[in-house]
Design an enzyme around this catalytic site. Structure first.
Site, PDB file in Angstrom:
ATOM      1  N   SER A 155       0.836  -1.206   0.000  1.00  0.00           N
ATOM      2  CA  SER A 155       0.000   0.000   0.000  1.00  0.00           C
ATOM      3  C   SER A 155       0.866   1.249   0.000  1.00  0.00           C
ATOM      4  O   SER A 155       2.095   1.180   0.093  1.00  0.00           O
ATOM      5  CB  SER A 155      -0.955   0.003   1.212  1.00  0.00           C
ATOM      6  OG  SER A 155      -0.336   0.527   2.360  1.00  0.00           O
ATOM      7  N   TYR A 159       9.689   8.038  16.674  1.00  0.00           N
ATOM      8  CA  TYR A 159       9.561   8.016  15.213  1.00  0.00           C
ATOM      9  C   TYR A 159      10.600   8.966  14.597  1.00  0.00           C
ATOM     10  O   TYR A 159      11.345   8.590  13.680  1.00  0.00           O
ATOM     11  CB  TYR A 159       8.144   8.437  14.806  1.00  0.00           C
ATOM     12  CG  TYR A 159       7.900   8.391  13.314  1.00  0.00           C
ATOM     13  CD1 TYR A 159       7.793   7.178  12.651  1.00  0.00           C
ATOM     14  CD2 TYR A 159       7.774   9.565  12.572  1.00  0.00           C
ATOM     15  CE1 TYR A 159       7.570   7.133  11.277  1.00  0.00           C
ATOM     16  CE2 TYR A 159       7.552   9.528  11.201  1.00  0.00           C
ATOM     17  CZ  TYR A 159       7.447   8.315  10.563  1.00  0.00           C
ATOM     18  OH  TYR A 159       7.227   8.264   9.206  1.00  0.00           O
ATOM     19  N   ILE A 211       3.129   4.456  -0.111  1.00  0.00           N
ATOM     20  CA  ILE A 211       4.341   4.908  -0.802  1.00  0.00           C
ATOM     21  C   ILE A 211       5.044   3.735  -1.490  1.00  0.00           C
ATOM     22  O   ILE A 211       5.516   3.861  -2.626  1.00  0.00           O
ATOM     23  CB  ILE A 211       5.276   5.628   0.209  1.00  0.00           C
ATOM     24  CG1 ILE A 211       4.616   6.938   0.687  1.00  0.00           C
ATOM     25  CG2 ILE A 211       6.639   5.917  -0.408  1.00  0.00           C
ATOM     26  CD1 ILE A 211       5.330   7.643   1.842  1.00  0.00           C
ATOM     27  N   ASP A 269       6.615 -11.119   7.044  1.00  0.00           N
ATOM     28  CA  ASP A 269       6.591 -10.162   8.155  1.00  0.00           C
ATOM     29  C   ASP A 269       8.047  -9.879   8.507  1.00  0.00           C
ATOM     30  O   ASP A 269       8.755 -10.762   9.010  1.00  0.00           O
ATOM     31  CB  ASP A 269       5.837 -10.766   9.352  1.00  0.00           C
ATOM     32  CG  ASP A 269       5.701  -9.765  10.499  1.00  0.00           C
ATOM     33  OD1 ASP A 269       6.510  -8.817  10.569  1.00  0.00           O
ATOM     34  OD2 ASP A 269       4.781  -9.948  11.315  1.00  0.00           O
ATOM     35  N   THR A 319      -1.843   8.186   2.441  1.00  0.00           N
ATOM     36  CA  THR A 319      -1.648   6.733   2.285  1.00  0.00           C
ATOM     37  C   THR A 319      -2.561   6.086   3.336  1.00  0.00           C
ATOM     38  O   THR A 319      -3.395   6.756   3.938  1.00  0.00           O
ATOM     39  CB  THR A 319      -0.184   6.305   2.573  1.00  0.00           C
ATOM     40  OG1 THR A 319       0.098   6.559   3.954  1.00  0.00           O
ATOM     41  CG2 THR A 319       0.827   7.029   1.700  1.00  0.00           C
ATOM     42  N   LYS A 370      13.802   7.888  12.230  1.00  0.00           N
ATOM     43  CA  LYS A 370      13.962   8.429  10.878  1.00  0.00           C
ATOM     44  C   LYS A 370      15.232   9.286  10.794  1.00  0.00           C
ATOM     45  O   LYS A 370      15.882   9.343   9.754  1.00  0.00           O
ATOM     46  CB  LYS A 370      12.718   9.225  10.471  1.00  0.00           C
ATOM     47  CG  LYS A 370      11.441   8.371  10.354  1.00  0.00           C
ATOM     48  CD  LYS A 370      11.581   7.244   9.342  1.00  0.00           C
ATOM     49  CE  LYS A 370      10.232   6.636   8.967  1.00  0.00           C
ATOM     50  NZ  LYS A 370      10.363   5.502   8.040  1.00  0.00           N
ATOM     51  N   ASN A 419      11.089   0.584   2.745  1.00  0.00           N
ATOM     52  CA  ASN A 419       9.952   1.488   2.927  1.00  0.00           C
ATOM     53  C   ASN A 419       8.986   1.059   4.030  1.00  0.00           C
ATOM     54  O   ASN A 419       8.297   1.896   4.601  1.00  0.00           O
ATOM     55  CB  ASN A 419       9.210   1.582   1.572  1.00  0.00           C
ATOM     56  CG  ASN A 419       7.825   2.157   1.712  1.00  0.00           C
ATOM     57  OD1 ASN A 419       7.648   3.363   1.842  1.00  0.00           O
ATOM     58  ND2 ASN A 419       6.818   1.283   1.707  1.00  0.00           N
ATOM     59  N   ARG A 440       3.319  -8.100   4.308  1.00  0.00           N
ATOM     60  CA  ARG A 440       2.617  -9.251   4.892  1.00  0.00           C
ATOM     61  C   ARG A 440       1.384  -9.635   4.086  1.00  0.00           C
ATOM     62  O   ARG A 440       1.022 -10.797   4.013  1.00  0.00           O
ATOM     63  CB  ARG A 440       2.211  -8.928   6.338  1.00  0.00           C
ATOM     64  CG  ARG A 440       3.387  -8.803   7.279  1.00  0.00           C
ATOM     65  CD  ARG A 440       2.978  -8.149   8.572  1.00  0.00           C
ATOM     66  NE  ARG A 440       2.446  -6.800   8.330  1.00  0.00           N
ATOM     67  CZ  ARG A 440       2.065  -5.959   9.249  1.00  0.00           C
ATOM     68  NH1 ARG A 440       2.133  -6.306  10.523  1.00  0.00           N
ATOM     69  NH2 ARG A 440       1.616  -4.754   8.936  1.00  0.00           N
TER      70      ARG A 440
END
Ligand code: NAP
Length: 265
Positions: free
Chosen positions: A12, A149, A14, A60, A184, A153, A87, A34
């Site tokens: 799904s 997060y 990006i 996974d 998304t 990143k 990604n 997955r």
């Protein structure tokens, strides 16, 4: 010449868009995530539309034995991978102290350990051939204070910048792609209704523009790609903004702990 790309998180958002745009350029693909049904539907559509070969590897990436299958595919000398797109990812609420620490560990693994392991696997054969592209999907959150997060990143950006400097002279480029808010499934998977994130409309990007600009920067061999002028400007501003303002911006766009489920599995 880049001929086959392996994309994680291709079911799904990006990752799927990287699949569509690379197939449109004639590249064969290996799609990893997955959700086998979603990958197969995309694979059939891309094969029919562009005539490219598309392999589906349902895995996974947080399960070591399944992740190791992807490592073996990346190092298979009979079927070389010319481009790796790291990604796959998911979000957690930003209240670190209230999150389940095991969720935090899975989040760290998927955003840091998995791309490092897959980059390490892909790099050896690419260096031997003297060519290859590695794309690490990071985030503008990597430039501002934004819980674990932003920290994950930020690691991916620093790693990519260093690796690009280290390996581009030997034919392998490494690019951190740093999107801002992009439409998304990412935010809905966290239990956020569309439009409920407290993020103004102008801050949302179209996934086609994000991936199109990212691929242009990858082709130029850039270490860091920030799609859209507005986010380039925001990242430049964040470097001179007072720390308190940057921290307040970093708190936007996530549910409070307990308000929504996390996006794991
Ligand atoms: P998305 O639509 O939710 O897609 C996430 C992808 O990751 C899915 O294909 C999902 O596939 C895969 N994934 C999640 N956990 C996995 C696991 N354990 N093993 C294998 N695959 C897994 O979200 P997206 O926005 O496209 O996110 C892609 C990347 O962009 C993430 O790294 C995210 O941090 C980054 N990003 C997103 C935004 C944004 O605003 N959307 C902004 C900046 C950066 P399955 O569920 O089928 O496994």
């Amino acid at each position: 010449m880049v001929r086959t790309a392996l994309i994680t998180g291709a079911s799904s958002g990006i990752g799927a868009e990287f699949g569509r745009q690379l197939a449109a350029r004639g590249m064969d693909l290996v799609l990893v995530a997955r959700d086998r049904a979603a990958l197969s539907t995309l694979a059939i559509a891309l094969h029919d539309e562009h005539g490219v070969e598309v392999e589906v590897l349902s895995a996974d990436l947080l399960v070591p034995r399944q992740r190791d299958r992807i490592v073996r595919r990346l190092t298979d000398p009979e079927q070389p991978i010319d481009m790796l797109v790291n990604n796959a990812g998911f979000g957690l609420p930003l209240q670190f102290e209230r999150n389940d620490v095991e969720d935090e560990v899975r989040h760290l693994e998927l955003h840091v350990e998995v791309p490092m392991r897959l980059t390490h696997a892909a790099l050896g054969p690419m260096l031997q051939r003297g060519s290859g592209r590695i794309v690490n999907v990071a985030s503008v959150a990597g430039f501002i204070p934004r819980a674990t997060y932003g920290a994950c990143k930020g690691w991916l950006i620093a790693f990519s910048r260093w690796a690009n400097g280290k390996y581009s002279g030997r034919g392998v480029t490494v690019t951190a792609v740093c999107p801002g808010y992009t439409h998304t499934n990412y935010h809905e998977r966290m239990g956020l209704a569309p439009g409920a994130e407290g993020v103004p409309g102008w801050m949302w990007l179209d996934v086609r523009d994000v991936v199109g600009e990212a691929l242009r920067d990858v082709a130029r061999g850039r270490g860091v790609s920030i799609p859209s002028l507005r986010y380039k400007a925001l990242v430049a501003l964040s470097r001179v903004a007072p720390p308190g303002l940057a921290a307040r911006i970093g708190e936007r766009g996530r549910p409070s702990a307990g308000a929504g489920r996390t996006a794991i599995g």
